[in-house]
Every structure is written in structure tokens, then in C-alpha cells.
Design a protein around this motif. Structure first.
Motif, PDB file in Angstrom:
ATOM      1  N   THR A   1       7.695   9.261  -7.325  1.00  0.00           N
ATOM      2  CA  THR A   1       6.547   9.085  -8.207  1.00  0.00           C
ATOM      3  C   THR A   1       7.000   8.486  -9.540  1.00  0.00           C
ATOM      4  OG1 THR A   1       5.525  11.016  -7.218  1.00  0.00           O
ATOM      5  CG2 THR A   1       4.627  10.268  -9.310  1.00  0.00           C
ATOM      6  N   TYR A  10       1.180   3.900  -3.070  1.00  0.00           N
ATOM      7  CA  TYR A  10       0.886   5.303  -2.774  1.00  0.00           C
ATOM      8  C   TYR A  10       2.052   6.194  -3.218  1.00  0.00           C
ATOM      9  CZ  TYR A  10       0.201   9.617  -0.173  1.00  0.00           C
ATOM     10  OH  TYR A  10       0.075  10.932   0.170  1.00  0.00           O
ATOM     11  N   THR A  40       1.469   8.952  -6.164  1.00  0.00           N
ATOM     12  CA  THR A  40       1.214  10.288  -5.642  1.00  0.00           C
ATOM     13  C   THR A  40       2.340  11.246  -6.019  1.00  0.00           C
ATOM     14  OG1 THR A  40       0.077   9.276  -3.788  1.00  0.00           O
ATOM     15  CG2 THR A  40       0.681  11.582  -3.554  1.00  0.00           C
ATOM     16  N   ALA A  75       0.823  -1.217   0.000  1.00  0.00           N
ATOM     17  CA  ALA A  75       0.000   0.000   0.000  1.00  0.00           C
ATOM     18  C   ALA A  75       0.856   1.266   0.000  1.00  0.00           C
ATOM     19  CB  ALA A  75      -0.940  -0.012   1.203  1.00  0.00           C
ATOM     20  N   VAL A  76       1.884   1.302   0.818  1.00  0.00           N
ATOM     21  CA  VAL A  76       2.731   2.491   0.884  1.00  0.00           C
ATOM     22  C   VAL A  76       3.533   2.653  -0.399  1.00  0.00           C
ATOM     23  CG1 VAL A  76       4.674   3.553   2.119  1.00  0.00           C
ATOM     24  CG2 VAL A  76       2.816   2.481   3.395  1.00  0.00           C
ATOM     25  N   GLN A 123      10.824   5.897   2.461  1.00  0.00           N
ATOM     26  CA  GLN A 123       9.494   5.467   2.898  1.00  0.00           C
ATOM     27  C   GLN A 123       9.715   4.555   4.104  1.00  0.00           C
ATOM     28  OE1 GLN A 123       6.709   6.704   1.452  1.00  0.00           O
ATOM     29  NE2 GLN A 123       8.071   7.849   0.093  1.00  0.00           N
ATOM     30  N   THR A 172       6.028  12.853  -3.814  1.00  0.00           N
ATOM     31  CA  THR A 172       6.585  11.943  -2.813  1.00  0.00           C
ATOM     32  C   THR A 172       8.078  11.750  -3.032  1.00  0.00           C
ATOM     33  OG1 THR A 172       6.037  10.017  -4.169  1.00  0.00           O
ATOM     34  CG2 THR A 172       4.455  10.653  -2.461  1.00  0.00           C
TER      35      THR A 172
END
Length: 121
Positions: free
Chosen positions: A37, A27, A31, A23-24, A91, A34
Motif C-alpha cells: 500500500t 488495487y 488497498t 488494475a491490480v 502480486q 496488501t
């Protein structure tokens, strides 16, 4: 075959880490602003997280000792690789999720030790 409580907890922790990593990474990949991307690194972490989830199910179903040891080592390498890639992508939630996955792998692998003691007369 019924699984014991530590086996379920270990499996759930590994799956949770794979889902959070996926999920991260997705994302971060989708997004804007970040910093990662559209990069291959974020997409690679997402794909590796899916492979980690698949390895978790295979590991849970493995019954032979040699296969379990091999799958535990491969899962350990995947956890370290995804965690390191998450740190390189800045991240850190992914890295923290892989630490949770490592705890799950330890719980799952320590439960897999079965002692067969036969009495000899």
C-alpha cells in the motif's frame, strides 16, 4: 488499413495484460493490508502498464521493419520488467497477465512478417 485476425488477437491480448496489470497494481497501491500500500513499486507497475498499452497502439501502427523490431524489443523488455516487478510485489496476477501479454506479442510479431517475392525474368 484492415488488420488480420491474428493481429487483432495479439493486440487484444497485449491490451488485456496492460489493463489487468494496471488494475491490480492500483488495487494493491490503494488497498490497505496488501503489503504494498502506497509503495513506489506498485505505482511504478501501474505507470509501466499504461506505457505498455501505449506501446501496443504504436506497435500496431508501425509499418517500417526497423521501427517494428525496435518496438517489439522495447515491448518485450517492458513485459519482463512488469512481470518481474509483479513477482517482487507478491502480486502474481500481474506476472500471469504479462505472460498473456507475451503470447499476444508473439502473435502480433509473427503476423508482422511480410514476404515480398518478386519474380525475376
Amino acid at each position: 488499413m484492415l488488420q488480420s485476425q491474428p493481429s487483432r488477437i495479439g493486440t487484444l491480448l497485449l491490451l488485456l495484460s496492460a489493463v489487468i496489470g494496471f488494475a491490480v497494481a492500483i488495487y494493491a497501491w490503494l488497498t490497505p493490508l496488501t503489503g504494498v500500500t502506497g509503495t513506489i513499486g506498485a505505482l511504478g507497475v501501474a505507470i509501466a502498464s499504461v506505457l505498455l498499452a501505449i506501446l501496443t497502439f504504436i506497435l500496431r501502427g508501425a509499418s517500417r521493419r526497423g521501427a517494428r523490431i525496435f518496438l517489439i524489443i522495447v515491448t518485450l523488455v517492458m513485459l519482463f520488467g512488469i512481470g518481474f516487478a509483479g513477482a517482487l510485489l507478491h502480486q502474481y496476477i500481474i506476472t500471469a497477465a504479462m505472460v498473456v501479454g507475451l503470447i499476444g506479442l508473439i502473435v502480433l510479431s509473427s503476423n508482422s512478417v511480410r514476404h515480398n517475392h518478386h519474380a525475376r525474368a
